[in-house]
Design a protein around this motif. Structure first.
Motif, PDB file in Angstrom:
ATOM      1  N   ILE A   1       0.841  -1.198   0.000  1.00 36.80           N
ATOM      2  CA  ILE A   1       0.000   0.000   0.000  1.00 36.80           C
ATOM      3  C   ILE A   1       0.877   1.249   0.000  1.00 36.80           C
ATOM      4  O   ILE A   1       0.614   2.210  -0.735  1.00 36.80           O
ATOM      5  CB  ILE A   1      -0.962  -0.006   1.204  1.00 36.80           C
ATOM      6  CG1 ILE A   1      -2.013  -1.101   1.016  1.00 36.80           C
ATOM      7  CG2 ILE A   1      -1.619   1.351   1.385  1.00 36.80           C
ATOM      8  CD1 ILE A   1      -2.819  -1.418   2.265  1.00 36.80           C
ATOM      9  N   ALA A   2       1.930   1.252   0.798  1.00 33.40           N
ATOM     10  CA  ALA A   2       2.843   2.403   0.834  1.00 33.40           C
ATOM     11  C   ALA A   2       3.476   2.624  -0.535  1.00 33.40           C
ATOM     12  O   ALA A   2       3.588   3.764  -1.004  1.00 33.40           O
ATOM     13  CB  ALA A   2       3.917   2.188   1.895  1.00 33.40           C
ATOM     14  N   ARG A   3       3.867   1.541  -1.186  1.00 32.26           N
ATOM     15  CA  ARG A   3       4.457   1.650  -2.518  1.00 32.26           C
ATOM     16  C   ARG A   3       3.447   2.213  -3.506  1.00 32.26           C
ATOM     17  O   ARG A   3       3.774   3.078  -4.326  1.00 32.26           O
ATOM     18  CB  ARG A   3       4.970   0.292  -2.986  1.00 32.26           C
ATOM     19  CG  ARG A   3       5.776   0.388  -4.279  1.00 32.26           C
ATOM     20  CD  ARG A   3       6.312  -0.946  -4.742  1.00 32.26           C
ATOM     21  NE  ARG A   3       5.211  -1.737  -5.281  1.00 32.26           N
ATOM     22  CZ  ARG A   3       4.902  -2.973  -4.919  1.00 32.26           C
ATOM     23  NH1 ARG A   3       5.603  -3.598  -3.994  1.00 32.26           N
ATOM     24  NH2 ARG A   3       3.891  -3.613  -5.451  1.00 32.26           N
ATOM     25  N   LYS A   4       2.206   1.761  -3.429  1.00 32.71           N
ATOM     26  CA  LYS A   4       1.161   2.261  -4.319  1.00 32.71           C
ATOM     27  C   LYS A   4       0.921   3.749  -4.084  1.00 32.71           C
ATOM     28  O   LYS A   4       0.725   4.506  -5.040  1.00 32.71           O
ATOM     29  CB  LYS A   4      -0.150   1.489  -4.132  1.00 32.71           C
ATOM     30  CG  LYS A   4      -0.097   0.065  -4.622  1.00 32.71           C
ATOM     31  CD  LYS A   4      -0.050   0.025  -6.127  1.00 32.71           C
ATOM     32  CE  LYS A   4      -0.086  -1.397  -6.635  1.00 32.71           C
ATOM     33  NZ  LYS A   4       0.121  -1.473  -8.076  1.00 32.71           N
ATOM     34  N   ARG A   5       0.923   4.179  -2.837  1.00 33.64           N
ATOM     35  CA  ARG A   5       0.743   5.597  -2.535  1.00 33.64           C
ATOM     36  C   ARG A   5       1.851   6.430  -3.174  1.00 33.64           C
ATOM     37  O   ARG A   5       1.594   7.491  -3.733  1.00 33.64           O
ATOM     38  CB  ARG A   5       0.744   5.824  -1.022  1.00 33.64           C
ATOM     39  CG  ARG A   5      -0.508   5.417  -0.334  1.00 33.64           C
ATOM     40  CD  ARG A   5      -0.396   5.757   1.131  1.00 33.64           C
ATOM     41  NE  ARG A   5      -1.517   5.235   1.877  1.00 33.64           N
ATOM     42  CZ  ARG A   5      -1.471   4.886   3.154  1.00 33.64           C
ATOM     43  NH1 ARG A   5      -0.349   5.007   3.833  1.00 33.64           N
ATOM     44  NH2 ARG A   5      -2.531   4.434   3.762  1.00 33.64           N
TER      45      ARG A   5
END
Length: 113
Positions: free
Chosen positions: A100-104
């Motif tokens: 999720i952090a990478r997607k953000r």
């Protein structure tokens, strides 16, 4: 609604806060070798599945999940009282949080371009 708005900290924090509460309970139960861990593991699985569904809808990607996520879920569901299942569930949450952090970051980078 933009995809990145559905993956905000405000949208996802309730899932992770609830997981943190369950994680604390599971840690104690497994330390005591208490068989009641199976019920709490089921609660953790429910939260994980809700979070995963939220992310899949937000990303419009039905295949979104951590590496070998489906197989690992089956393992956890088949033996929820074991320490190994507990560790797998912990790792699924950790990996999902990283993804999720990478997607953000990806959305932020795309929006700046």
């Amino acid at each position: 609604m933009k995809l990145s708005l559905k993956l905000t900290k405000e949208q996802l924090d309730p899932y992770f806060l609830e997981w943190d509460h369950i994680l604390a309970q599971l840690a104690v139960l497994h330390k005591q070798r208490n068989k009641a861990a199976a019920e709490i593991t089921q609660d953790g699985l429910t939260i994980y599945k809700k979070l995963l569904t939220h992310c899949r809808i937000a990303l419009q990607d039905e295949g979104f999940e951590p590496l070998n996520g489906a197989e690992r879920l089956l393992f956890i569901e088949s033996s929820p009282s074991t320490y190994a299942a507990y560790r797998q569930l912990v790792e699924l949450f950790v990996e999902l949080k990283k993804i999720i952090a990478r997607k953000r970051i990806e959305f932020k980078y795309l929006n700046e371009s």
